[in-house]
Design an enzyme around this catalytic site. Sequence first.
Site, PDB file in Angstrom:
ATOM      1  N   SER A 102       0.832  -1.200   0.000  1.00 23.33           N
ATOM      2  CA  SER A 102       0.000   0.000   0.000  1.00 23.33           C
ATOM      3  C   SER A 102       0.871   1.257   0.000  1.00 23.33           C
ATOM      4  CB  SER A 102      -0.969  -0.046   1.183  1.00 23.33           C
ATOM      5  OG  SER A 102      -2.047   0.848   1.014  1.00 23.33           O
ATOM      6  N   ASP A 223      -9.956  -5.160  -5.742  1.00 25.68           N
ATOM      7  CA  ASP A 223      -9.480  -4.398  -4.591  1.00 25.68           C
ATOM      8  C   ASP A 223     -10.222  -3.063  -4.587  1.00 25.68           C
ATOM      9  OD1 ASP A 223      -8.096  -2.842  -2.730  1.00 25.68           O
ATOM     10  OD2 ASP A 223      -6.107  -3.339  -3.468  1.00 25.68           O
ATOM     11  N   HIS A 252      -7.587  -5.823  -0.307  1.00 27.72           N
ATOM     12  CA  HIS A 252      -6.387  -4.985  -0.322  1.00 27.72           C
ATOM     13  C   HIS A 252      -5.222  -5.609   0.438  1.00 27.72           C
ATOM     14  CE1 HIS A 252      -4.338  -1.209  -0.941  1.00 27.72           C
ATOM     15  NE2 HIS A 252      -4.186  -0.981   0.343  1.00 27.72           N
TER      16      HIS A 252
END
Length: 274
Positions: A102, A223, A252
């Site tokens: 991320s 996602d 995610h």
Amino acid sequence: MEMVCEKGGIATALNAKIYGNGSETLVLAHGYGEDQSAWQLLLPLLACYFKVVVFDMVFSPNVNPKLYDPQRYQTDFKGYTDDLVCLLDHLHLHNTIYLGHSLAAMVGCLASIRRPHLFTHLILLSGSPRYINDGRYYGGFERSEVNETYKNIEQNFTGWVQNFAPKAAGQNNTAAGAKFEKTLGRMKPYIALSAAKTVFSSDFRHKLPQVMVPCTIIQSKKDVIVPQLVAFYIKNNVGGDAIVKILNTEGHFPHLSAHNLLFRVLKETLQIKN
């Protein structure tokens, strides 16, 4: 955190730990709302092949909140990048493989631009250079949605966590959602809001051509945070070699929800032989 870095205490401040004794070093960096326990399912597998470094990002609930300076961390990712470079220097590491999830994916990209010799390979897991839609660029969020997120965090943090975590993890991944909800809910609300603003306001599309370290971009098929198109946008815009690998999973957090599938892809990517 600058003072911590200058005094050499950053490894302690960020709870850095090293597992395994392989000849190559693999650095694992978690994303927003997580801590280093995000890697607990993968860590025993990876430590069989690598010297694995894990640590907590400064927004993690495990880190002294006094070290989180909104002015240092809210404007861009420079503060996070400084921390990563400082940590690797403190641990005398270079030529590492970096796996960033991320927001940590872009932190790794920025660190590689500044100090390319620190890395031989970047693995960008569920990463994005920009989360807000912009013209023909589809980042996944409208600005109005992001503003509503800020409002919800500020007005009802607990309720927002309970609503956001299962959506982010994927509706079918209850264990991953529960794990993410637990760490996200432990964040200080003011830090959660500040860090969220940093993430959602970020735009590093112009930096991608400067990323020359080879990249493997790994993305879940579905996602709600990062659309699949973003993975191919990164591939087409980084300066160095890059490939995309799409995981046949939802959410995610594939390191929590589909760690065996992710490990198979990592074995192939890193040429791990049994």
